[in-house]
Design a protein around this motif. Structure first.
Motif, PDB file in Angstrom:
ATOM      1  N   VAL A  46       0.830  -1.189   0.000  1.00 16.60           N
ATOM      2  CA  VAL A  46       0.000   0.000   0.000  1.00 16.60           C
ATOM      3  C   VAL A  46       0.872   1.249   0.000  1.00 16.60           C
ATOM      4  O   VAL A  46       2.029   1.232   0.431  1.00 16.60           O
ATOM      5  CB  VAL A  46      -0.952   0.020   1.222  1.00 16.60           C
ATOM      6  N   ALA A  47       0.300   2.332  -0.491  1.00 19.02           N
ATOM      7  CA  ALA A  47       0.927   3.645  -0.479  1.00 19.02           C
ATOM      8  C   ALA A  47      -0.160   4.689  -0.286  1.00 19.02           C
ATOM      9  O   ALA A  47      -1.328   4.451  -0.607  1.00 19.02           O
ATOM     10  CB  ALA A  47       1.699   3.904  -1.769  1.00 19.02           C
ATOM     11  N   ARG A  48       0.232   5.848   0.229  1.00 15.23           N
ATOM     12  CA  ARG A  48      -0.745   6.909   0.475  1.00 15.23           C
ATOM     13  C   ARG A  48      -0.959   7.681  -0.819  1.00 15.23           C
ATOM     14  O   ARG A  48      -0.066   8.379  -1.307  1.00 15.23           O
ATOM     15  CB  ARG A  48      -0.269   7.831   1.596  1.00 15.23           C
ATOM     16  N   LEU A  49      -2.157   7.591  -1.364  1.00 18.96           N
ATOM     17  CA  LEU A  49      -2.544   8.286  -2.582  1.00 18.96           C
ATOM     18  C   LEU A  49      -3.868   8.992  -2.331  1.00 18.96           C
ATOM     19  O   LEU A  49      -4.806   8.388  -1.783  1.00 18.96           O
ATOM     20  CB  LEU A  49      -2.691   7.308  -3.759  1.00 18.96           C
ATOM     21  N   ALA A  50      -3.941  10.252  -2.724  1.00 14.06           N
ATOM     22  CA  ALA A  50      -5.151  11.057  -2.516  1.00 14.06           C
ATOM     23  C   ALA A  50      -5.584  11.031  -1.056  1.00 14.06           C
ATOM     24  O   ALA A  50      -6.766  10.873  -0.728  1.00 14.06           O
ATOM     25  CB  ALA A  50      -6.279  10.556  -3.410  1.00 14.06           C
ATOM     26  N   ASN A  51      -4.585  11.137  -0.159  1.00 10.31           N
ATOM     27  CA  ASN A  51      -4.822  11.217   1.288  1.00 10.31           C
ATOM     28  C   ASN A  51      -5.485   9.963   1.836  1.00 10.31           C
ATOM     29  O   ASN A  51      -6.233  10.016   2.824  1.00 10.31           O
ATOM     30  CB  ASN A  51      -5.661  12.451   1.637  1.00 10.31           C
TER      31      ASN A  51
END
Length: 533
Positions: A46-51
């Motif tokens: 996972v990664a932080r995208l669009a908060n």
């Protein structure tokens, strides 16, 4: 008769599970308890995208559970509570892809990265060495699968066609001119174009590549741009574009493949000697010598070790190449680790020069220069070429820029002909032979502000000046952009103990120095720049 041209063939490799496969391999090599994460437990990255945390990669178990890339992590946990979650590490994934590309060098030296999860191999003219294209594709795919990577592969005449097929038709081999038929039934998303273009094509009712190809090219270009039209034509085999290999193609390559991996130093050294003789023979047919050499050792487990060296003059003798590599291998801090053995050893000359035959006379200087160049090569092979330097003069009066250290392998002839300022016999030198890397600040007491120093303190020691010569004024070049460079007044001083120093005053009173906060003229600083022996 028309010139013969070989049709280009591209092998595309796609690693759809690269992040999770890399993590599994990493855990299997460490002391981490792999049993706590059995193979049937879904893994996601996972990664932080669009908060929000979103899935950017997943394994087969997660895909079977109904998860997909772009799904928020909260929704994924609702679908699959027993989920193994890892943070995304693009740098580690890039290093893993680079390592796989290095392993693929055993099949062809033309390997290009198709980031973030693909590779492109130009196998034109080399597939027959592995039993043909079909057997070569199977060999590469099975080897990567055995190393723990999921892989999709395809071969076509263009890079875009091969890339498209590797993601939707694993194992497909397209004959010459058959790219249009092979990709026509695939969805437009297979082209890898911008998602906005794919959305626009679907709104226009064009869902497959064949439907898009049936429309007029000016119409496609006017609506979606020339770049997309070029991409479409490359997928159809109507246009081609070269790949960008991660390493330039060497001038000459020789290699030795082993039916069984070898690990003994004797066999490795003998193989390098034999390859050096073969390489020299190949270069001699074109009247060339090697200036840069690279020995690559391919381990059976996929790891690659490489040793590089440079020479000051073109090398035309196998015994010299063999001796340089022996020096290098004996000196490296991290020796070659054969592991379970090397199945391929390759020797390449990445840079060569034409050897000009010279008429040699009885002048000993010519032979001395050859011996000196050979000695420099041996020292550079052992400790590194950057540590063997010669000093060359520069046309400047600024002391720290008056000489520069250049590689002895590439500037030996210039050093022999360098014109240094002549020294007058019987007179002391005007400047020290060596300067400090950085001038050191000192505290100076002078009888008058513009006068020479009468006493100075350096490194917590006070020195009384008994003799002084100077000043020698050095003004900085006006074209330099560094505003901190001020006019310097250099002094040669001697203290009561007979020690001689070279120091300078940085800046001129009331001319180059800014006023302090109270409006008073600032005092110049003094620095120690060198010592006289």
């Amino acid at each position: 008769m028309p010139a013969f041209s070989m049709t280009r063939r591209i092998l595309s490799l796609w690693l759809p599970r690269l992040p999770t496969d890399r993590l599994r391999r990493q855990l299997s090599r460490t002391a981490a308890p792999v049993d706590s994460a059995p193979g049937d437990v879904p893994w996601v990255v996972v990664a932080r995208l669009a908060n929000a945390l979103q899935i950017v990669a997943l394994d087969d178990a997660a895909a079977k559970a109904g998860l997909e890339v772009g799904l928020p992590l909260a929704n994924a946990r609702a679908i699959c509570p027993d989920l193994m979650v890892f943070d995304a590490d693009p740098a580690a994934d890039a290093l893993a892809l680079e390592a796989i590309a290095a392993w693929c060098d055993r099949f062809t030296p033309l390997v290009a990265l198709d980031a973030p999860d693909g590779l492109l191999l130009d196998i034109t003219g080399c597939a027959h060495l592995f039993g043909g294209e079909a057997l070569m594709l199977q060999t590469v795919s099975r080897a990567l699968t055995a190393q723990g990577f999921a892989v999709g592969a395809a071969i076509a005449g263009t890079a875009v066609a091969a890339r498209t097929l590797s993601r939707y038709r694993h194992g497909r081999i397209v004959g010459v001119g058959g790219e249009a038929d092979a990709v026509s039934a695939l969805p437009v998303a297979a082209l890898g174009a911008d998602p906005a273009i794919g959305h626009g094509l679907r709104r226009a009712g064009l869902k497959s590549i064949g439907e898009v190809a049936a429309r007029a090219r000016p119409e496609i270009t006017a609506r979606f741009g020339a770049a997309f039209t070029s991409l479409l034509e490359q997928a159809l085999g109507q246009r081609d574009a070269p790949i960008s290999p991660r390493q330039p193609l060497p001038d000459y390559i020789v290699e030795k493949r082993f039916a069984e991996p070898v690990a003994t130093d004797t066999v490795i050294a003998a193989t390098l000697s034999a390859l050096a003789a073969t390489l020299v023979d190949a270069m001699a047919r074109h009247g060339k010598g090697a200036r840069q050499l690279r020995a690559s050792f391919f381990r059976s487990d996929g790891a690659v070790r490489a040793v590089e060296l440079q020479t000051g003059q073109p090398v035309t003798k196998a015994v010299v190449i063999d001796r340089l590599f022996r020096e290098r291998l004996d000196a490296i801090a991290d020796p070659l680790d054969p592991g379970f053995g090397f199945d391929l050893i390759r020797l390449s000359a990445s840079q060569t020069e034409i050897v000009v035959q010279q008429q040699r006379d009885l002048d000993a200087n010519v032979h001395d220069n050859d011996e000196l160049s050979a000695l420099i090569d041996r020292i550079a092979a052992r400790i590194g070429g950057r540590r063997v330097v010669v000093h060359l003069p520069r046309d400047t009066h600024i002391p720290e820029y008056a000489a520069w250290a250049a590689s002895a392998q590439h500037h030996l002839a210039e050093a022999a002909q360098a014109a240094w300022p002549a020294r007058i016999a019987g007179e002391p030198p005007l400047r020290p032979l060596r300067l400090f890397a950085h001038p050191e600040p000192i505290t100076v007491i002078a009888e008058v502000p513009d006068g020479p120093p009468a006493r100075f303190r350096w490194r917590r020691v006070s020195h009384a000046v008994v003799r002084v010569e100077g000043p020698e004024r050095v003004a900085m070049e006006w074209w330099r952009s560094d505003a901190a460079l001020l006019t310097r007044d250099y002094f040669r001083v001697e203290d009561e103990a007979g020690l001689r120093f070279w120091l300078y005053r940085d800046g001129l009173y009331e001319r180059e120095l800014a006023e302090d906060e109270e409006g008073e003229p600032a005092r110049p600083n003094w620095f120690m720049h060198g010592l006289f022996a």
